[in-house]
Motif scaffolding. Structure first.
Motif, PDB file in Angstrom:
ATOM      1  N   GLU A  86     -48.998  -5.730  -2.725  1.00  0.00           N
ATOM      2  CA  GLU A  86     -47.699  -5.064  -2.616  1.00  0.00           C
ATOM      3  C   GLU A  86     -47.527  -4.009  -3.693  1.00  0.00           C
ATOM      4  OE1 GLU A  86     -43.806  -3.904  -1.807  1.00  0.00           O
ATOM      5  OE2 GLU A  86     -45.347  -4.848  -0.577  1.00  0.00           O
ATOM      6  N   THR A  87     -47.947  -4.339  -4.928  1.00  0.00           N
ATOM      7  CA  THR A  87     -47.714  -3.445  -6.061  1.00  0.00           C
ATOM      8  C   THR A  87     -48.951  -2.655  -6.478  1.00  0.00           C
ATOM      9  OG1 THR A  87     -48.281  -5.150  -7.675  1.00  0.00           O
ATOM     10  CG2 THR A  87     -45.974  -5.050  -6.937  1.00  0.00           C
ATOM     11  N   GLY A  88     -50.141  -3.143  -6.085  1.00  0.00           N
ATOM     12  CA  GLY A  88     -51.380  -2.516  -6.543  1.00  0.00           C
ATOM     13  C   GLY A  88     -51.727  -2.875  -7.972  1.00  0.00           C
ATOM     14  N   LEU A  89     -50.959  -3.780  -8.564  1.00  0.00           N
ATOM     15  CA  LEU A  89     -51.181  -4.204  -9.944  1.00  0.00           C
ATOM     16  C   LEU A  89     -51.701  -5.632  -9.962  1.00  0.00           C
ATOM     17  CD1 LEU A  89     -47.827  -2.867 -11.465  1.00  0.00           C
ATOM     18  CD2 LEU A  89     -50.062  -1.719 -11.443  1.00  0.00           C
ATOM     19  N   ALA A  90     -52.227  -6.038 -11.115  1.00  0.00           N
ATOM     20  CA  ALA A  90     -52.692  -7.416 -11.256  1.00  0.00           C
ATOM     21  C   ALA A  90     -51.509  -8.369 -11.148  1.00  0.00           C
ATOM     22  CB  ALA A  90     -53.391  -7.594 -12.603  1.00  0.00           C
ATOM     23  N   TYR A  91     -51.749  -9.532 -10.599  1.00  0.00           N
ATOM     24  CA  TYR A  91     -50.688 -10.542 -10.551  1.00  0.00           C
ATOM     25  C   TYR A  91     -50.241 -10.863 -11.971  1.00  0.00           C
ATOM     26  CZ  TYR A  91     -51.508 -11.501  -5.591  1.00  0.00           C
ATOM     27  OH  TYR A  91     -51.604 -11.399  -4.237  1.00  0.00           O
ATOM     28  N   PRO A  92     -48.954 -11.093 -12.176  1.00  0.00           N
ATOM     29  CA  PRO A  92     -48.446 -11.338 -13.531  1.00  0.00           C
ATOM     30  C   PRO A  92     -48.563 -12.794 -13.968  1.00  0.00           C
ATOM     31  CG  PRO A  92     -46.626 -11.271 -11.995  1.00  0.00           C
ATOM     32  CD  PRO A  92     -47.864 -10.989 -11.186  1.00  0.00           C
ATOM     33  N   ASP A  93     -49.336 -13.610 -13.248  1.00  0.00           N
ATOM     34  CA  ASP A  93     -49.420 -15.031 -13.543  1.00  0.00           C
ATOM     35  C   ASP A  93     -50.189 -15.293 -14.835  1.00  0.00           C
ATOM     36  OD1 ASP A  93     -48.364 -14.940 -11.033  1.00  0.00           O
ATOM     37  OD2 ASP A  93     -49.857 -16.254 -10.095  1.00  0.00           O
ATOM     38  N   SER A  94     -49.756 -16.349 -15.529  1.00  0.00           N
ATOM     39  CA  SER A  94     -50.448 -16.840 -16.725  1.00  0.00           C
ATOM     40  C   SER A  94     -50.619 -18.350 -16.611  1.00  0.00           C
ATOM     41  CB  SER A  94     -49.651 -16.502 -17.991  1.00  0.00           C
ATOM     42  OG  SER A  94     -49.469 -15.106 -18.116  1.00  0.00           O
ATOM     43  N   ALA A  95     -51.494 -18.895 -17.425  1.00  0.00           N
ATOM     44  CA  ALA A  95     -51.743 -20.332 -17.390  1.00  0.00           C
ATOM     45  C   ALA A  95     -50.502 -21.094 -17.832  1.00  0.00           C
ATOM     46  CB  ALA A  95     -52.930 -20.682 -18.278  1.00  0.00           C
ATOM     47  N   GLY A  96     -50.112 -22.048 -17.013  1.00  0.00           N
ATOM     48  CA  GLY A  96     -48.949 -22.865 -17.322  1.00  0.00           C
ATOM     49  C   GLY A  96     -49.102 -24.230 -16.680  1.00  0.00           C
ATOM     50  N   SER A  97     -48.005 -24.789 -16.212  1.00  0.00           N
ATOM     51  CA  SER A  97     -48.043 -26.142 -15.648  1.00  0.00           C
ATOM     52  C   SER A  97     -47.018 -26.251 -14.527  1.00  0.00           C
ATOM     53  CB  SER A  97     -47.714 -27.167 -16.738  1.00  0.00           C
ATOM     54  OG  SER A  97     -46.362 -26.995 -17.163  1.00  0.00           O
ATOM     55  N   LEU A  98     -47.096 -27.354 -13.785  1.00  0.00           N
ATOM     56  CA  LEU A  98     -46.089 -27.619 -12.760  1.00  0.00           C
ATOM     57  C   LEU A  98     -44.707 -27.770 -13.385  1.00  0.00           C
ATOM     58  CD1 LEU A  98     -47.908 -30.111 -10.333  1.00  0.00           C
ATOM     59  CD2 LEU A  98     -47.401 -27.693  -9.949  1.00  0.00           C
ATOM     60  N   ASP A  99     -44.667 -28.325 -14.601  1.00  0.00           N
ATOM     61  CA  ASP A  99     -43.376 -28.445 -15.281  1.00  0.00           C
ATOM     62  C   ASP A  99     -42.783 -27.069 -15.567  1.00  0.00           C
ATOM     63  OD1 ASP A  99     -43.331 -31.188 -15.221  1.00  0.00           O
ATOM     64  OD2 ASP A  99     -44.147 -31.432 -17.254  1.00  0.00           O
ATOM     65  N   ASN A 100     -43.619 -26.100 -15.954  1.00  0.00           N
ATOM     66  CA  ASN A 100     -43.127 -24.735 -16.153  1.00  0.00           C
ATOM     67  C   ASN A 100     -42.564 -24.174 -14.846  1.00  0.00           C
ATOM     68  OD1 ASN A 100     -45.938 -24.067 -18.289  1.00  0.00           O
ATOM     69  ND2 ASN A 100     -43.863 -24.558 -18.928  1.00  0.00           N
ATOM     70  N   GLU A 101     -43.293 -24.406 -13.764  1.00  0.00           N
ATOM     71  CA  GLU A 101     -42.828 -23.891 -12.474  1.00  0.00           C
ATOM     72  C   GLU A 101     -41.508 -24.552 -12.064  1.00  0.00           C
ATOM     73  OE1 GLU A 101     -45.686 -23.437  -9.309  1.00  0.00           O
ATOM     74  OE2 GLU A 101     -47.361 -23.512 -10.731  1.00  0.00           O
ATOM     75  N   LYS A 102     -41.387 -25.854 -12.311  1.00  0.00           N
ATOM     76  CA  LYS A 102     -40.132 -26.539 -11.984  1.00  0.00           C
ATOM     77  C   LYS A 102     -38.996 -26.040 -12.880  1.00  0.00           C
ATOM     78  CE  LYS A 102     -42.005 -30.789 -11.863  1.00  0.00           C
ATOM     79  NZ  LYS A 102     -42.044 -32.271 -11.703  1.00  0.00           N
ATOM     80  N   SER A 103     -39.314 -25.731 -14.126  1.00  0.00           N
ATOM     81  CA  SER A 103     -38.289 -25.180 -15.025  1.00  0.00           C
ATOM     82  C   SER A 103     -37.790 -23.828 -14.509  1.00  0.00           C
ATOM     83  CB  SER A 103     -38.851 -25.024 -16.441  1.00  0.00           C
ATOM     84  OG  SER A 103     -39.097 -26.275 -17.027  1.00  0.00           O
ATOM     85  N   TRP A 104     -38.723 -23.018 -14.000  1.00  0.00           N
ATOM     86  CA  TRP A 104     -38.318 -21.726 -13.444  1.00  0.00           C
ATOM     87  C   TRP A 104     -37.417 -21.913 -12.233  1.00  0.00           C
ATOM     88  CZ3 TRP A 104     -38.484 -19.440  -8.740  1.00  0.00           C
ATOM     89  CH2 TRP A 104     -38.092 -18.097  -8.702  1.00  0.00           C
ATOM     90  N   VAL A 105     -37.778 -22.828 -11.355  1.00  0.00           N
ATOM     91  CA  VAL A 105     -36.976 -23.082 -10.154  1.00  0.00           C
ATOM     92  C   VAL A 105     -35.556 -23.486 -10.543  1.00  0.00           C
ATOM     93  CG1 VAL A 105     -36.655 -24.704  -8.241  1.00  0.00           C
ATOM     94  CG2 VAL A 105     -38.888 -23.646  -8.605  1.00  0.00           C
ATOM     95  N   ARG A 106     -35.433 -24.418 -11.499  1.00  0.00           N
ATOM     96  CA  ARG A 106     -34.088 -24.882 -11.898  1.00  0.00           C
ATOM     97  C   ARG A 106     -33.296 -23.739 -12.512  1.00  0.00           C
ATOM     98  NH1 ARG A 106     -29.911 -25.829 -11.508  1.00  0.00           N
ATOM     99  NH2 ARG A 106     -28.610 -27.642 -12.037  1.00  0.00           N
ATOM    100  N   ALA A 107     -33.949 -22.916 -13.309  1.00  0.00           N
ATOM    101  CA  ALA A 107     -33.262 -21.789 -13.936  1.00  0.00           C
ATOM    102  C   ALA A 107     -32.813 -20.770 -12.903  1.00  0.00           C
ATOM    103  CB  ALA A 107     -34.181 -21.138 -14.963  1.00  0.00           C
ATOM    104  N   TRP A 108     -33.690 -20.476 -11.945  1.00  0.00           N
ATOM    105  CA  TRP A 108     -33.353 -19.486 -10.916  1.00  0.00           C
ATOM    106  C   TRP A 108     -32.143 -19.934 -10.104  1.00  0.00           C
ATOM    107  CZ3 TRP A 108     -34.236 -14.612 -10.328  1.00  0.00           C
ATOM    108  CH2 TRP A 108     -34.089 -13.998  -9.085  1.00  0.00           C
TER     109      TRP A 108
END
Length: 537
Positions: A86-108
């Protein structure tokens, strides 16, 4: 086992449905099961919010355990590599955990969800194995005055699949869309749409064909889990080249067997553009419009130009009976092209209202979507200049499609409806990608020029007319189109249809579970999708 359906006439509303959407399963004849992340059908990934960290945050954030979404965005248990198409750029992902992803979901949810304050505070992320499972419960438990869940529209999608479908309408399928009329023996499933150039189209499959057997299983009468699994697999192919055998019967024609091979099918959202005889020498335009996806914009422009170049039309019949929504900007452009420029000039197509945090820090002017008079490339749009339009509707007419109706009524255009009551969804999303899953949480309610947006029970039709599977779409003899033509010339519902309505009201109605519903319909066809969200303030 008795075959039973999962109701796909609405957007996902449970973890089980999210799993079904993730697997791109129709779940037509068996209960959905399993879990997992997004997956299965369409385009336009939203860029991550600014502020990605390369390491997990050291603190747990506020006393409620909710951190800023920007502090954990892109911290993934399985980071994507390579380039975002979509952007032509590298994905902005970094090494993390499922807990980080769940924290993002709750924050969003806490930052942007329209009803964030109604989400139960007793829920614990540790009780849910995945970010998707956690997201599925983070919504209001309240109901509407009629008893329906207030939020029936919470769901996720695989980001890359979402990009492909929303931008180009590309999905793995045969190119045929089915409606279930009866889910218990004797079952009835019929073809309602066939995409031009698709495997189903090339094989000669037509609207109205009735399914008799699938991979040797008697679809009409079979029972048992194994038969259910066979039918589900065939109706919802997962991979390009997957092949299954079907037997259909069309009307009084002999039975025909087809071997259909799944392919990447590109949707043609605008079809059957034509001019019909409206009686008394009047000409009436007709078009079938199925998806508010990116490619539909130019097709709508071409359709309007085609109608303008022929004999002058007095009215338009806009067939959106299977159009569940999509990009709101396309709905705005369509509404502009229907009405006269003087009618929409300076008027509101839709005003977007948010939660009391105003999470995207938008002013009223920034929240106001006008009737766009230019295409996304900046070219001036054509206009039919009509003061009246008839829309063919059903419970599958939803969201952005309802915005077309509501916005035109808001500026004084007469909008008559023929068919069934629409789905009732004045809400919208800013789809947001994180770690390869795109999350759809309601963030917006839209109102028209007159401030009206309370149609949670849908828009009722002027003439209630059942779908007519025995005629092709665009045929003047098809029941809904025939009623629309009669309504515009006579000013009232045709008498035979009015009598049929009365008879229907006199007898007991079938259970909702047996109401006709489209199967294997992408959740994206049930939604109002907005442009990229700004960073929450």
């Amino acid at each position: 086992m008795e075959f039973r359906k999962v109701d796909l006439r609405r957007s996902p509303r449970s973890g089980a449905w999210a799993a079904c959407a993730a697997l791109a399963a129709a779940c037509f004849v068996a209960a959905c099961g399993g879990g997992g992340g997004g997956g299965g059908g369409g385009g336009l990934p939203i860029g991550l919010l600014p502020g990605n960290n390369t390491t997990p945050p050291a603190s747990t954030g506020t006393s409620t355990g909710i951190v800023a979404s920007s502090s954990v965005a892109g911290l993934c248990a399985a980071p994507r590599t390579g380039t975002n198409p979509e952007t032509g750029l590298a994905y902005p992902d970094s090494a993390g955990s499922l807990d980080n992803e769940k924290s993002w979901v709750r924050a969003w949810i806490d930052e942007t969800y329209l009803w964030y304050s109604e989400v139960p505070t007793t829920l614990k992320a540790s009780d849910y194995a995945t970010p998707v499972a956690w997201f599925n419960v983070l919504k209001t438990p309240l109901t509407t005055s009629s008893g329906k869940p207030k939020d029936r529209f919470h769901f996720v999608y695989d980001t890359e699949a979402y990009r492909q479908l929303s931008q180009g309408g590309v999905s793995v399928s045969y190119g045929a869309e089915f409606v279930s009329i009866a889910t218990r023996p004797p079952r009835e499933l019929r073809v309602v749409l066939v995409e031009p150039g698709s495997p189903a189209d090339r094989a000669g499959l037509k609207r109205g064909a009735t399914l008799l057997s699938v991979d040797g299983v008697d679809f009409v009468n079979a029972t048992g889990d194994a038969n259910a699994a066979t039918i589900n697999r065939a109706l919802s192919p997962k991979t390009v080249g997957e092949s299954h055998s079907f037997t259909f019967k069309l009307g009084s024609d002999p039975e025909v067997s087809y071997n259909l091979k799944a392919a990447n099918v590109t949707s043609t959202p605008v079809q059957n553009v034509t001019v019909l005889d409206g009686g008394g020498g009047d000409k009436v335009g007709y078009m079938l419009f199925n998806d508010h996806i990116t490619t539909s914009e130019q097709q709508l422009i071409d359709a309007v130009n085609s109608l303008k170049s022929g004999p002058g039309i007095k009215d338009l019949v806009l067939d959106m009976r299977y159009n569940g929504g999509g990009q709101l900007a396309i709905a705005s452009r369509l509404a502009y092209m229907i009405a006269a420029p003087s009618t929409t000039a300076g008027k509101t197509f839709e005003l977007l209202t948010f939660n009391d945090k105003n999470p995207f820090r938008l002013s009223v002017a920034q929240s106001l979507m006008p009737f766009y008079s230019t295409s996304r490339t900046g070219a001036a749009l054509p206009s039919l200049g009509l003061s009246r339009v008839t829309v063919l509707t059903s419970p599958d007419t939803c969201s952005a499609s309802e915005s077309v109706i509501n916005s035109l009524r808001g500026v004084g255009v007469t909008v008559n409806l023929v068919g069934g009551t629409t789905c009732g969804k004045p809400y919208g999303f800013y789809p947001q990608d994180n770690c390869g899953t795109t999350y759809f949480a309601i963030q917006v309610k839209g109102v028209n020029q007159q401030g009206f947006g309370d149609y949670g029970d849908g828009f009722a039709p002027n003439c209630t007319v059942a779908d007519d599977y025995d005629h092709q779409l665009g045929d003047p003899n098809e029941a809904r189109l025939a009623a629309a033509l009669a309504l515009r010339s006579g000013g009232s519902c045709p008498a035979p249809m009015a009598k049929a309505m009365a008879r229907g009201l006199e007898k007991a109605q079938p259970a909702e579970a047996e109401a006709p519903f489209l199967i294997d319909q992408s959740p994206l066809r049930r939604n109002r999708l907005l442009d990229f969200a700004p960073e929450p303030g």
